[in-house]
Scaffold this motif. Sequence first.
Motif, short mmCIF file in Angstrom:
data_model
loop_
_atom_site.label_atom_id
_atom_site.label_comp_id
_atom_site.label_asym_id
_atom_site.label_seq_id
_atom_site.Cartn_x
_atom_site.Cartn_y
_atom_site.Cartn_z
N LEU A 220 7.41 -8.92 10.37
CA LEU A 220 8.69 -8.29 10.65
C LEU A 220 9.83 -9.25 10.34
CD1 LEU A 220 7.96 -6.58 14.12
CD2 LEU A 220 7.55 -5.68 11.82
N VAL A 221 9.69 -10.49 10.77
CA VAL A 221 10.74 -11.48 10.55
C VAL A 221 10.81 -11.86 9.07
CG1 VAL A 221 11.74 -13.63 11.39
CG2 VAL A 221 10.27 -12.30 12.89
N ASP A 222 9.66 -11.85 8.39
CA ASP A 222 9.65 -12.09 6.95
C ASP A 222 10.49 -11.03 6.23
OD1 ASP A 222 7.98 -14.26 7.27
OD2 ASP A 222 6.15 -13.18 6.69
N GLN A 223 10.36 -9.79 6.66
CA GLN A 223 11.15 -8.72 6.04
C GLN A 223 12.64 -8.94 6.28
OE1 GLN A 223 10.15 -6.44 4.01
NE2 GLN A 223 7.93 -6.63 4.23
N MET A 224 12.98 -9.39 7.47
CA MET A 224 14.37 -9.70 7.76
C MET A 224 14.87 -10.81 6.83
SD MET A 224 16.05 -10.81 11.40
CE MET A 224 17.72 -11.49 11.48
N GLU A 225 14.06 -11.82 6.63
CA GLU A 225 14.45 -12.93 5.77
C GLU A 225 14.74 -12.47 4.35
OE1 GLU A 225 13.37 -17.49 6.24
OE2 GLU A 225 11.63 -16.27 5.69
N GLU A 226 14.03 -11.43 3.90
CA GLU A 226 14.20 -10.95 2.53
C GLU A 226 15.50 -10.19 2.32
OE1 GLU A 226 11.00 -8.76 0.86
OE2 GLU A 226 9.48 -10.23 1.41
N VAL A 228 18.23 -9.44 5.04
CA VAL A 228 19.35 -9.49 5.99
C VAL A 228 20.63 -9.99 5.31
CG1 VAL A 228 18.92 -11.86 6.80
CG2 VAL A 228 19.99 -10.18 8.35
N VAL A 229 21.76 -9.46 5.76
CA VAL A 229 23.07 -9.84 5.23
C VAL A 229 23.87 -10.50 6.36
CG1 VAL A 229 25.25 -8.99 4.29
CG2 VAL A 229 23.09 -7.98 3.53
N ASP A 230 24.38 -11.70 6.10
CA ASP A 230 25.23 -12.41 7.06
C ASP A 230 24.68 -12.38 8.48
OD1 ASP A 230 27.08 -12.94 5.01
OD2 ASP A 230 28.12 -11.04 5.36
N PRO A 231 23.49 -12.91 8.71
CA PRO A 231 22.89 -12.82 10.05
C PRO A 231 23.74 -13.47 11.13
CG PRO A 231 21.70 -14.40 8.67
CD PRO A 231 22.61 -13.64 7.77
N GLU A 232 24.52 -14.48 10.77
CA GLU A 232 25.34 -15.17 11.77
C GLU A 232 26.44 -14.27 12.35
OE1 GLU A 232 27.25 -15.64 7.78
OE2 GLU A 232 25.20 -15.92 8.56
N VAL A 281 6.20 -3.02 18.42
CA VAL A 281 7.35 -3.93 18.34
C VAL A 281 8.15 -3.54 17.11
CG1 VAL A 281 8.15 -6.31 18.10
CG2 VAL A 281 6.12 -5.82 19.48
N ALA A 282 9.46 -3.40 17.29
CA ALA A 282 10.33 -2.96 16.20
C ALA A 282 11.55 -3.87 16.11
CB ALA A 282 10.77 -1.52 16.43
N LEU A 283 11.96 -4.16 14.89
CA LEU A 283 13.07 -5.08 14.62
C LEU A 283 14.13 -4.36 13.79
CD1 LEU A 283 14.39 -7.91 14.39
CD2 LEU A 283 12.82 -8.36 12.47
N PHE A 284 15.41 -4.53 14.17
CA PHE A 284 16.52 -3.81 13.54
C PHE A 284 17.66 -4.77 13.20
CE2 PHE A 284 14.37 -1.32 16.78
CZ PHE A 284 13.92 -0.24 16.06
N PHE A 285 18.21 -4.59 12.00
CA PHE A 285 19.31 -5.45 11.54
C PHE A 285 19.95 -4.78 10.33
CE2 PHE A 285 15.35 -6.62 9.52
CZ PHE A 285 15.67 -6.70 8.18
N LEU A 286 21.11 -5.26 9.92
CA LEU A 286 21.76 -4.78 8.71
C LEU A 286 21.31 -5.62 7.51
CD1 LEU A 286 25.43 -4.00 9.78
CD2 LEU A 286 23.72 -2.35 9.01
N GLY A 287 20.92 -4.95 6.44
CA GLY A 287 20.47 -5.65 5.25
C GLY A 287 21.09 -5.06 4.00
N VAL A 288 20.67 -5.57 2.85
CA VAL A 288 21.20 -5.05 1.59
C VAL A 288 20.72 -3.63 1.33
CG1 VAL A 288 21.53 -7.29 0.51
CG2 VAL A 288 19.32 -6.18 0.33
N HIS A 289 19.57 -3.28 1.87
CA HIS A 289 19.00 -1.94 1.78
C HIS A 289 17.88 -1.86 2.80
CE1 HIS A 289 15.47 -3.68 -0.19
NE2 HIS A 289 16.29 -4.33 -0.98
N ARG A 290 17.34 -0.66 2.98
CA ARG A 290 16.22 -0.51 3.89
C ARG A 290 14.93 -1.05 3.28
NH1 ARG A 290 16.67 4.95 7.59
NH2 ARG A 290 18.62 4.37 8.55
#
Length: 290
Positions: A220-226, A228-232, A281-290
């Motif tokens: 899940l976190v690997d997908q976020m790393e690929e 995610v936009v401006d995580p900070e 377990v589910a992870l949610f964030f804004l990225g360049v695309h789904r």
Amino acid sequence: MNDFVILTDSCCDLPGDLAREWGLEVLPLSVHLGDQEYLNDLDGKSISFHDFYDQLRQEAVCTTSAVNMETFQEKMEALLKQGKDVLCILFSSGLSNTYNAGHLAAQELIAQYPERKLYTVDSLCASLGQGLLIQHAVELRKSGKSIDQVRDWLEENKLKLCHWFTVDDLNHLKRGGRVSSATALIGTVLGIKPVLHVDDEGHLINVGKARGRKASLNALVDQMEETVVDPEKQMIYISHGDCLEDAEWVRNEILRRFSVKGVVINYVGPVIGAHSGPGTVALFFLGVHR
């Protein structure tokens, strides 16, 4: 003028205190366990989240019900009569009839209240993905954006709201038709865990697999790393099916890899949990695309 109400449904899975702080109007979906019906309220008052998942572990028969059109009409009309404009941000049409019921209700009322604004947004999101989209709407409203500007932002950005899930028990996905009986059996024997996401049509899709629980959480976190936009600049949301330690493991891994504004953890509510099961377990964030 940004004095408008945000109406949503309980599949947003937000903590109840946040929903109250943000002034949300929340309509609950419901679950049926055996011969008992419970509301999927955000505070777990009808049935506690832990008790619900315990019943699932005991293989209780569980079905779910969407919010109906009449309930939407009653709530919407009460707000319109108060002179309020209403922005509805609703559970994915790819997973529930809730959005369609809300949209039809709104279409009938718009003609009766032409002086008011009443918009429905199909979030194409689930659980805290929907909750995170709502948070952005709340922040935009607070910054002074109009109901039209917030609606337009949601439509333009909802497909950047990334949803990544894993489950510990494939049998709940088998019952929901997400995986075959053979896949569930083999996966259970070999300890293979699926990695899923919600696609651009709002459907839950199986897109990968990992050998073992920790590997699936790490994925899940690997997908976020690929993507995610401006995580900070972001709040990151994590929901779980009565497995807080695993959700906290994901949070800690995120904090190890990224600088973020913060992390919100909460339960997957009963309606979604009925289909995903304990151990989700589910992870949610804004990225360049789904």
